[in-house]
Design an enzyme around this catalytic site. Sequence first.
Site, PDB file in Angstrom:
ATOM      1  N   GLU A 199      -5.865  -8.170   5.298  1.00 33.20           N
ATOM      2  CA  GLU A 199      -5.575  -5.854   5.493  1.00 33.20           C
ATOM      3  C   GLU A 199      -5.477  -5.823   7.065  1.00 33.20           C
ATOM      4  OE1 GLU A 199      -8.432  -4.089   3.723  1.00 33.20           O
ATOM      5  OE2 GLU A 199      -9.369  -5.467   3.245  1.00 33.20           O
ATOM      6  N   SER A 200      -4.037  -4.724   7.686  1.00 26.34           N
ATOM      7  CA  SER A 200      -4.141  -4.274   8.039  1.00 26.34           C
ATOM      8  C   SER A 200      -3.725  -5.411   9.945  1.00 26.34           C
ATOM      9  CB  SER A 200      -5.624  -3.978   8.903  1.00 26.34           C
ATOM     10  OG  SER A 200      -5.921  -3.219   8.157  1.00 26.34           O
ATOM     11  N   GLU A 236     -14.869  -5.444   1.823  1.00 26.39           N
ATOM     12  CA  GLU A 236     -14.361  -5.700   2.748  1.00 26.39           C
ATOM     13  C   GLU A 236     -15.184  -5.969   4.170  1.00 26.39           C
ATOM     14  OE1 GLU A 236     -10.853  -3.114   4.129  1.00 26.39           O
ATOM     15  OE2 GLU A 236     -12.406  -2.483   5.232  1.00 26.39           O
ATOM     16  N   ASN A 276     -10.817  -7.285   7.274  1.00 23.80           N
ATOM     17  CA  ASN A 276      -9.712  -6.006   7.855  1.00 23.80           C
ATOM     18  C   ASN A 276     -10.350  -6.190   9.260  1.00 23.80           C
ATOM     19  OD1 ASN A 276      -8.609  -3.493   8.725  1.00 23.80           O
ATOM     20  ND2 ASN A 276      -9.347  -2.401   7.330  1.00 23.80           N
ATOM     21  N   LYS A 327       0.559   4.957   0.854  1.00 25.59           N
ATOM     22  CA  LYS A 327      -0.208   6.256   1.754  1.00 25.59           C
ATOM     23  C   LYS A 327       0.479   7.158   2.316  1.00 25.59           C
ATOM     24  CE  LYS A 327      -1.858   3.425   5.554  1.00 25.59           C
ATOM     25  NZ  LYS A 327      -2.958   3.214   6.495  1.00 25.59           N
ATOM     26  N   LYS A 369      -7.940   2.431  -3.051  1.00 24.52           N
ATOM     27  CA  LYS A 369      -8.511   2.666  -1.538  1.00 24.52           C
ATOM     28  C   LYS A 369      -8.696   4.475  -1.448  1.00 24.52           C
ATOM     29  CE  LYS A 369      -7.982   0.227   2.315  1.00 24.52           C
ATOM     30  NZ  LYS A 369      -6.814   0.422   2.773  1.00 24.52           N
ATOM     31  N   GLU A 401       0.899  -0.826  -0.118  1.00 21.44           N
ATOM     32  CA  GLU A 401       0.151  -0.017   0.040  1.00 21.44           C
ATOM     33  C   GLU A 401       1.214   1.556  -0.308  1.00 21.44           C
ATOM     34  OE1 GLU A 401      -4.176   0.357   2.211  1.00 21.44           O
ATOM     35  OE2 GLU A 401      -3.047   1.285   3.081  1.00 21.44           O
TER      36      GLU A 401
END
Length: 263
Positions: A219-220, A168, A189, A59, A119, A57
């Site tokens: 995710e995350s 998600e 997530n 960001k 995203k 990712e």
Amino acid sequence: MPAYLDTIIAAHRAAAAEDRRDPEAAIEAAQQSGPVRPFAEAVVAAAALRGMAVISEIKRRSPSKGDLDPTLDPAGVANDYEIGGATCLSVLTDHDFFGGSAEDLQRARAACSLPVLRKDFTISPLDVCDARSMGADAVLLIVAALSDHELGTLLGLANRLSLTALVEVHDEIELKRALDAGADVIGVNQRDLRTFAVDHQRALTLGAMIPSAAVAVAESGIRGGDDVGRLAGAGYQAVLVGETLVRSGDRRAAVAALLGAGR
């Protein structure tokens, strides 16, 4: 704790209410965009070859962590990720809360050959059209932010525009809603988007409930090899990793290390 998701979605819905574009014209324009890169297929192929695909990712900041790398060069980061072995990119395009932009996605995609996920907080058909028009190959649909009708509509439009929809979820109820809508790429997530707290058990619990025919993405909250190995063992084909890679001093090596753990 702040209700991050509620605040962000309210802002996006307010912006959507002011958008006077004709949806059919936007769909027609989006359909004239260049060819998409196969996102889901790339994940499946990489997982079969390496044991795990890495969606890296890009960001600049987040509401909970603040600035991560506000002056990053999307093209340079995308190039580093590709050399490190990433399968796909995820690029934040939300400006107000994450400091991203459509230009970040366009510059990242132009610098590599990887499929790219937009995203963002997709809440209207125009958001899906914008994803396609800016060059994205996949779009994020967050079940917690959408009604069943919206989810079905946006998922159908993504398919119509040849976009992969990463749907998600955060709990069993949302997973059922996603599957009932026809989602075949499921992202779990581990971060609660209302508090931004991470629950590592969430992915393990929901992973066992995702049908084998679906593509499963965790995710995350993924910090390193131990997390990746645990998630691979739980049946996930991909991990989406942001903060750990953005803050790494050697992004190429950081991606490669995650891949090694997947094997």
